[in-house]
Write a protein that holds these residues in place. Sequence first.
Motif, PDB file in Angstrom:
ATOM      1  N   PRO A 202       0.829  -1.206   0.000  1.00 33.45           N
ATOM      2  CA  PRO A 202       0.000   0.000   0.000  1.00 33.45           C
ATOM      3  C   PRO A 202       0.863   1.256   0.000  1.00 33.45           C
ATOM      4  N   GLY A 203       0.488   2.200  -0.831  1.00 35.39           N
ATOM      5  CA  GLY A 203       1.274   3.421  -0.985  1.00 35.39           C
ATOM      6  C   GLY A 203       2.136   3.422  -2.231  1.00 35.39           C
ATOM      7  N   GLY A 204       2.344   2.252  -2.818  1.00 37.31           N
ATOM      8  CA  GLY A 204       3.111   2.159  -4.050  1.00 37.31           C
ATOM      9  C   GLY A 204       2.214   2.287  -5.266  1.00 37.31           C
ATOM     10  N   ASP A 205       2.823   2.568  -6.415  1.00 36.39           N
ATOM     11  CA  ASP A 205       2.082   2.661  -7.665  1.00 36.39           C
ATOM     12  C   ASP A 205       2.345   1.417  -8.498  1.00 36.39           C
ATOM     13  N   ALA A 206       1.290   0.722  -8.881  1.00 30.18           N
ATOM     14  CA  ALA A 206       1.446  -0.567  -9.558  1.00 30.18           C
ATOM     15  C   ALA A 206       2.168  -0.430 -10.893  1.00 30.18           C
TER      16      ALA A 206
ATOM     17  N   GLN B  62      -4.081  -1.519  -8.496  1.00 28.67           N
ATOM     18  CA  GLN B  62      -3.491  -0.656  -7.483  1.00 28.67           C
ATOM     19  C   GLN B  62      -3.753  -1.173  -6.064  1.00 28.67           C
ATOM     20  N   PRO B  63      -2.798  -0.964  -5.155  1.00 25.23           N
ATOM     21  CA  PRO B  63      -3.038  -1.275  -3.737  1.00 25.23           C
ATOM     22  C   PRO B  63      -3.990  -0.253  -3.143  1.00 25.23           C
ATOM     23  N   TYR B  64      -4.411  -0.523  -1.917  1.00 25.81           N
ATOM     24  CA  TYR B  64      -5.340   0.425  -1.300  1.00 25.81           C
ATOM     25  C   TYR B  64      -5.206   0.373   0.216  1.00 25.81           C
ATOM     26  N   ALA B  65      -5.308   1.555   0.823  1.00 31.17           N
ATOM     27  CA  ALA B  65      -5.320   1.677   2.283  1.00 31.17           C
ATOM     28  C   ALA B  65      -6.536   2.496   2.683  1.00 31.17           C
TER      29      ALA B  65
END
Length: 463
Positions: A329-333, A363-366
């Motif tokens: 999370p927080g990174g760009d895929a 994309q990740p998600y928080a």
Amino acid sequence: MPHQRPTSLAAMSELVESVREVLPSVRADLEDLVRIESVWADPARRDEVHRSADAVSKLLSAAGFEDVRIVSEGGAPAVIAHHPAPPGAPTVLLYAHHDVQPEGDRGQWQSAPFEPTERDGRLYGRGTADDKAGIATHLAAFRAHGGNPPVGVTVFVEGEEESGSPSLSALLAKHREELAADVIVIADSDNWSTEIPSLTVTLRGMADCVVEVSTLDHGLHSGMWGGVVPDALSALVRLLASLHDDDGNVAVEGLHEAVAADVDFPPERVRADAGLLDGVTEIGSGSVVQRLWAKPAITVIGIDTTAVASASNTLTPRAKAKVSMRIAPGGDAREHLDALIRHLEQHAPWGARVTVTPGDVGQPYAIDASGPVYDAARAAFRQAWGVDAVDAGVGGSIPFIAEFAAAFPEAKILVTGVEDPNTQAHSIDESLDLGVLERAATAEALLLESLGQTEMSRRSLAT
């Protein structure tokens, strides 16, 4: 005036009992859905996916939804059902998906994968948990309210989640007005155990690619040329090995790491839940939850080369592999996929030619799980399960959550589910703990009731 209903402990107890009363019919409907082989990834069974959508549509209509439609935007059929909100009450979107993973080798299943079978309190079969149980949870919660909950309810049942949801963006754009909601409940995640629920607050993203290595323009006799010219498979193996250091940490430069919650995940649980063989050790450094939830991971998920049964003493001219990466999370895929491709192109041994074909990204998600909606969810979990929920990360990916967040930025997103560490989603002998289904349905029914209370009106949800 905001919609008001009695919220006494007695009323809540009646709702809990109502869930118990509707569960037998819900289980029967779940078993009927499991018998439909709704594998969208298999072109030969796409008619089954359409049959599944029709079955879901009929179940929602029978439950009391007046507006039920099957929709498609160039992909698998999805179902949208709507129950209008009383004046001043919020609308809750309940998500699940009716497509399932392929079953793999049927001979490895203890019972037929598409014939639901109960053993020791668990219901076995493909889709019993992932995610036809999500549909069952929504049905149970709605039926427990007698088809008249104190909030608006929209049910969205997707048909291609297991294939990466390629037409989801088009569906959200086309049907934005019908899907708009104040709260989105996505019932497609895990629980800490069969006795402790989870509220999923972070998910890793994902990206994949196919790498092909070539060393020769044709195969060669391994005795005549072995030891002088490299074969493509050996070069590919060395290239894939460069993706990790000796401890098993990802060795690709430029990848993001996040910080995981301080949750205890003892080594014995890792070994038991994962099924590690005796003598096999964990990989990577840092706490278990840090590695599972907040660090990147790279896995080789397939290799194309000569099969062992067909092998001859020949230097292989070319070989390819599919590489899957999870993004913290927080990174760009997309940026992470670019970094992976650079690594593969720059680490080819012996001058081997490397061609990388980019694949899918998600994309990740928080989630910022604070505020009245999340307070209501935690209270519902506590009453239904008898214990507090764990705010947990998930090492897997549900990329469409980021798409929902982008489409409905004001909505509060809750990620729940009916799976547990023994579910074996995507694997053989997938199963659902029937006690978890009851508790998950109870929690959702209680949540709908709580969100309909005066103090949980649409206006207050926005704060």
